[in-house]
Motif scaffolding. Structure first.
Motif, PDB file in Angstrom:
ATOM      1  N   GLU A 219      39.690 -14.596  11.726  1.00 42.57           N
ATOM      2  CA  GLU A 219      40.711 -15.644  11.612  1.00 42.57           C
ATOM      3  C   GLU A 219      42.099 -15.074  11.896  1.00 42.57           C
ATOM      4  N   PHE A 220      42.328 -13.814  11.561  1.00 38.92           N
ATOM      5  CA  PHE A 220      43.635 -13.200  11.805  1.00 38.92           C
ATOM      6  C   PHE A 220      43.991 -13.222  13.285  1.00 38.92           C
ATOM      7  N   VAL A 221      43.092 -12.742  14.137  1.00 33.83           N
ATOM      8  CA  VAL A 221      43.441 -12.669  15.555  1.00 33.83           C
ATOM      9  C   VAL A 221      43.625 -14.068  16.147  1.00 33.83           C
ATOM     10  N   LEU A 222      42.846 -15.030  15.689  1.00 28.87           N
ATOM     11  CA  LEU A 222      42.997 -16.394  16.204  1.00 28.87           C
ATOM     12  C   LEU A 222      44.312 -17.015  15.741  1.00 28.87           C
ATOM     13  N   ARG A 223      44.724 -16.711  14.514  1.00 25.69           N
ATOM     14  CA  ARG A 223      45.994 -17.255  14.021  1.00 25.69           C
ATOM     15  C   ARG A 223      47.181 -16.632  14.749  1.00 25.69           C
ATOM     16  N   VAL A 224      47.067 -15.368  15.095  1.00 20.42           N
ATOM     17  CA  VAL A 224      48.130 -14.738  15.883  1.00 20.42           C
ATOM     18  C   VAL A 224      48.289 -15.477  17.203  1.00 20.42           C
ATOM     19  N   ARG A 225      47.173 -15.770  17.854  1.00 18.80           N
ATOM     20  CA  ARG A 225      47.254 -16.476  19.133  1.00 18.80           C
ATOM     21  C   ARG A 225      47.801 -17.882  18.953  1.00 18.80           C
ATOM     22  N   GLN A 226      47.368 -18.595  17.915  1.00 16.09           N
ATOM     23  CA  GLN A 226      47.878 -19.942  17.687  1.00 16.09           C
ATOM     24  C   GLN A 226      49.380 -19.932  17.456  1.00 16.09           C
ATOM     25  N   ALA A 227      49.868 -18.916  16.729  1.00  9.84           N
ATOM     26  CA  ALA A 227      51.310 -18.809  16.495  1.00  9.84           C
ATOM     27  C   ALA A 227      52.051 -18.586  17.810  1.00  9.84           C
ATOM     28  N   MET A 228      51.470 -17.809  18.701  1.00 19.61           N
ATOM     29  CA  MET A 228      52.091 -17.565  20.002  1.00 19.61           C
ATOM     30  C   MET A 228      52.086 -18.830  20.852  1.00 19.61           C
ATOM     31  N   ILE A 229      51.012 -19.606  20.786  1.00 22.04           N
ATOM     32  CA  ILE A 229      50.950 -20.865  21.528  1.00 22.04           C
ATOM     33  C   ILE A 229      52.024 -21.821  21.038  1.00 22.04           C
ATOM     34  N   GLN A 230      52.188 -21.905  19.718  1.00 25.00           N
ATOM     35  CA  GLN A 230      53.193 -22.799  19.161  1.00 25.00           C
ATOM     36  C   GLN A 230      54.602 -22.347  19.521  1.00 25.00           C
ATOM     37  N   GLU A 231      54.813 -21.032  19.578  1.00 23.19           N
ATOM     38  CA  GLU A 231      56.150 -20.516  19.863  1.00 23.19           C
ATOM     39  C   GLU A 231      56.507 -20.607  21.338  1.00 23.19           C
ATOM     40  N   TYR A 232      55.542 -20.293  22.209  1.00 18.01           N
ATOM     41  CA  TYR A 232      55.836 -20.207  23.634  1.00 18.01           C
ATOM     42  C   TYR A 232      55.298 -21.377  24.457  1.00 18.01           C
TER      43      TYR A 232
END
Length: 405
Positions: A219-232
């Motif tokens: 879940e950690f790696v997927l949340r990192v990616r989701q945060a990047m999608i939301q930011e960029y």
């Protein structure tokens, strides 16, 4: 052979396609077809729970007398005709071949669904049944209880477990669960979950509903990616994703050192290596998902919490079947699974890929074997079969006040 149909004054709704087919075959005296259906489905023997616990793993027969036929009758029920679970009476699963092999000689009749509108009495003929049992008609893996929940929040929560239920050939919306048979449910819970008592069942169920059984690293790696999608506003490339995950792990480690004044008790290098490895695995699974039509080219897996929510939806029912819980507890848990899933995902397809990725990370090890291919098959059924809840139960629905339940 005797068949009791419905009366014009009391219309009867068959609970599943099996009862509908048995009723139609009996009404038309098409006993070849009747036995094809009967031999291809599960049958359930009523039994006392005390006896089943005292002598586990053995079928016990309880013949009864019916005023319309001469001689003892052995009762069996089809899946859709099982009554709601109660504490003292249980049902054990068997097949027509099992009855032919172990038929109790004093019994003169097989009473199929006695006391119901589709009640049928078959003269005892175990030898013929052995031959009939070889010609059973296969059931669809997607089984629906037509008289069960098919709309609303409860149906949504039940459908959260549909990937597993359909894969197992079980009714996806059977809330009053006992479809594996009492002893089988107990054994499966013990073998797969090490659950042998109520307290263990409640603990596992609670952890599943909280999403605590999936690996935090997934879940950690997927949340990192989701945060990047939301930011960029775009899906990051693999290098950028790995670098971001590494920065987060370094930052968290620094916070631990600042707070405690001591080196971390975990291995930072190992955690970074694991994150890099998992990102590679996720990307390779997603590439396969796209190739097999599980997701579109521009989609990615949001979260693997569906792996826990889906199992929670099923676990709530399994515990009921093993008499470790009550129906009200099962209802609450199913609704909690629905609410948890809707807070994370946006559609059935979104949810499905999260569930399948979680299952594959847990079992498949990038072999793309049965743990994966089974889910591809079930996914296609659930996205195309007219009876699929994913086509009839909307993903979004009004929230349920779970504090009142």
């Amino acid at each position: 052979m005797a068949n009791e149909g419905t009366s014009a004054d009391l219309p009867w709704q068959p609970p599943t396609s099996v009862e509908q087919q048995l009723y139609d075959a009996g009404l038309n005296s098409d006993w070849t077809r009747y036995f094809e259906v009967l031999a291809g489905t599960d049958l359930f023997l009523p039994m006392s729970r005390e006896l089943a616990d005292a002598v586990p793993g053995r079928l016990r027969f309880s013949p009864f007398h019916h005023p319309d036929v001469k001689g003892p009758c052995l009762p069996v029920y089809t899946r859709g005709m099982l009554p709601p679970p109660v504490a003292d009476q249980i049902f054990e699963r068997c097949e027509l071949a099992d009855l032919a092999k172990g038929w109790p000689r004093p019994a003169r009749w097989l009473a199929v669904n006695p006391g119901t509108p589709v009640e049928t009495f078959l003269p005892a003929d175990p030898r013929k049944w052995k031959r009939r049992a070889r010609n059973g008609s296969a059931e669809s893996p997607l089984k629906t209880l037509w008289t069960g929940h098919r709309t609303g929040p409860m149906a949504h929560g039940l459908a959260c477990g549909a990937l597993l239920m359909v894969n197992n050939g079980a009714i996806w919306n059977h809330l009053g669960w006992q479809s594996g048979g009492y002893s089988e449910e107990k054994e499966l819970l013990r073998a797969w979950w090490s659950v042998t008592g109520r307290g263990q069942w409640l603990e596992i169920l609670e952890r599943l509903l909280k999403g605590e059984l999936i690996s935090p690293a997934w879940e950690f790696v997927l949340r990192v990616r989701q945060a990047m999608i939301q930011e960029y506003g775009a899906v990051p490339d693999p290098v950028g994703w790995r670098e971001a995950a590494e920065r987060v792990l370094l930052s968290r480690t620094a916070e631990v050192v600042d707070r405690t004044g001591k080196p971390p008790e975990f291995d930072l290098d190992a955690d970074i290596a694991l994150a890099h490895q998992l990102i590679g695995q996720v990307l390779r699974y997603e590439a396969r998902f796209r190739a097999d039509g599980l997701m579109a080219a521009d989609e990615c897996v949001r979260s693997v919490l569906a792996w826990d929510f889906g199992r929670a939806s099923c676990m709530a029912r399994w515990g009921l079947g093993a008499r470790l819980g009550e129906l009200a507890e099962t209802e609450r848990a199913v609704l909690h699974a629905s609410e948890g899933a809707r807070q994370v995902y946006q559609s059935w397809g979104d949810y499905a890929t999260g569930y399948i990725l979680g299952r594959c990370l847990h079992f498949d090890s990038e072999e793309f074997g049965d743990w994966y291919t089974e889910m591809v098959t079930v996914f296609r059924i659930l996205t195309t079969d007219p009876e699929s809840p994913w086509l009839s139960v909307p993903w979004e629905h009004p929230a349920v006040d779970l504090t009142e339940r």
